[in-house]
Design an enzyme around this catalytic site. Structure first.
Site, short mmCIF file in Angstrom:
data_model
loop_
_atom_site.label_atom_id
_atom_site.label_comp_id
_atom_site.label_asym_id
_atom_site.label_seq_id
_atom_site.Cartn_x
_atom_site.Cartn_y
_atom_site.Cartn_z
N GLY A 217 0.80 -1.21 0.00
CA GLY A 217 0.00 0.00 0.00
C GLY A 217 0.83 1.27 0.00
O GLY A 217 2.06 1.25 0.17
N HIS A 218 0.15 2.39 -0.14
CA HIS A 218 0.78 3.70 -0.30
C HIS A 218 1.64 4.10 0.89
O HIS A 218 1.31 3.83 2.04
CB HIS A 218 -0.28 4.77 -0.54
CG HIS A 218 -1.15 5.06 0.66
ND1 HIS A 218 -0.83 6.01 1.61
CD2 HIS A 218 -2.32 4.52 1.06
CE1 HIS A 218 -1.77 6.06 2.53
NE2 HIS A 218 -2.69 5.16 2.23
N ASP A 219 2.76 4.71 0.59
CA ASP A 219 3.67 5.30 1.59
C ASP A 219 4.31 4.29 2.53
O ASP A 219 4.92 4.67 3.53
CB ASP A 219 2.94 6.37 2.41
CG ASP A 219 2.52 7.55 1.57
OD1 ASP A 219 3.41 8.35 1.20
OD2 ASP A 219 1.32 7.70 1.27
#
Length: 309
Positions: A217-219
């Site tokens: 997932g993001h970041d």
């Protein structure tokens, strides 16, 4: 996400058509989410529960939906909808540019790198030396890939973050303006999906190896020399420290940290941050020895119960 050139408070307020508190020439260098903000960044906040966290963060400009006392050395942008206006900033400084070819002219590809048929490489992508990119891989704009990286078929780098605001009219998407960064000697299996950061980088560090059908997932930041087996799902904003081993079908909550050298056994649900140097199993997650003792004890109790009938 950093701007190419510094902006002033007045310029950003004019872009958004909002009021502001602070010097008109107050310098703004970019935008970021709360967990990665730095001096010069804008952060947005639209709920009183998080006002103090945003106002006291490293961010020096706060996009907020209420007039409050401005901390010393900072500035405020007063918006009736900070979420909407944060998206407006992202679209203005990082607009979507449709590709006209399979490999963008602006992409930089290092010596000795092999690009197999049907690969898509977006704008401003950088790929290092001696990489192998297998068929049907998709690499969205602005991704950075180091040297000696292997990416197997159908893997996607740089899709949008799964990040929405629930409004009466439906779900409103927070636009992603970040990147995916793969360091040297990373291997990605087939059909993996690595989402870009909302404003920062989703990073996989040197020497990490990821099996087929893994989602990141993001970041999220994955450390050096990690091993992650197939069908693992890693949520956004997770920190996985160096030399972690994650076996198949593991899932994680967002915003947690997995300590250096931890081993996560298959089908575990990592619902909280865990220390490094230990082995874990189960849902809810516990050290594997303790969890296996509990399961053995439960099995023994059930056997005694049925034997006594």
């Amino acid at each position: 996400m950093k701007f190419r050139n510094p902006q002033t408070l007045q310029e950003i307020a004019s872009l958004l058509n909002v009021d502001f508190i602070g010097d008109t020439n107050f310098e703004i260098l970019g935008i970021n989410e709360i967990h990665v903000v730095e001096k010069g960044d804008i952060v947005f906040v639209d709920h009183p529960k998080y006002y103090d966290k945003a106002l006291n963060s490293k961010a020096t400009t706060i996009l907020i939906n209420k007039k409050v006392a401005c901390p010393e050395g900072k500035s405020l942008l007063i918006s009736d909808d900070p979420f909407r206006d944060f998206n407006k900033i992202t679209k203005h400084f990082n607009p979507f540019i449709a590709s006209q070819e399979s490999i963008a002219e602006s992409a930089i590809i290092g010596d000795g790198t092999i690009i197999q048929p049907n690969v898509f490489i977006g704008n401003n992508v950088v790929i290092g030396k001696n990489c192998v990119i297998h068929p049907n891989v998709t690499i969205y704009d602005n991704c950075i890939i180091g040297n000696n990286v292997t990416i197997h078929a159908n893997t996607v780098l740089g899709a949008d973050a799964f990040y929405y605001k629930n409004r009466p009219s439906g779900f409103d998407k927070l636009i992603s303006g970040g990147r995916v960064v793969l360091e040297d000697d990373v291997d990605l299996g087939a059909s993996c999906t690595i989402d870009k950061g909302v404003t920062g980088d989703t990073t996989i560090k040197k020497g990490t190896k990821i099996d087929n059908q893994v989602h990141v997932g993001h970041d999220t930041v994955i450390g050096e020399k990690c091993l992650i087996a197939s069908q693992t799902g890693i949520a956004g904003c997770v920190i996985i420290e160096d030399e972690v081993t994650i076996w198949g079908q593991v899932g994680t909550n967002s915003g947690i940290t997995i300590g250096k050298g931890a081993v996560i056994l298959g089908q575990t649900g990592v619902t909280k941050s865990i220390e490094g140097g230990k082995s874990y199993f189960g849902t809810p997650i516990e050290e594997s020895r303790e969890k296996l003792k509990q399961l053995a004890g439960l099995k023994r109790l059930l056997k005694e119960k049925y034997d006594s009938k």
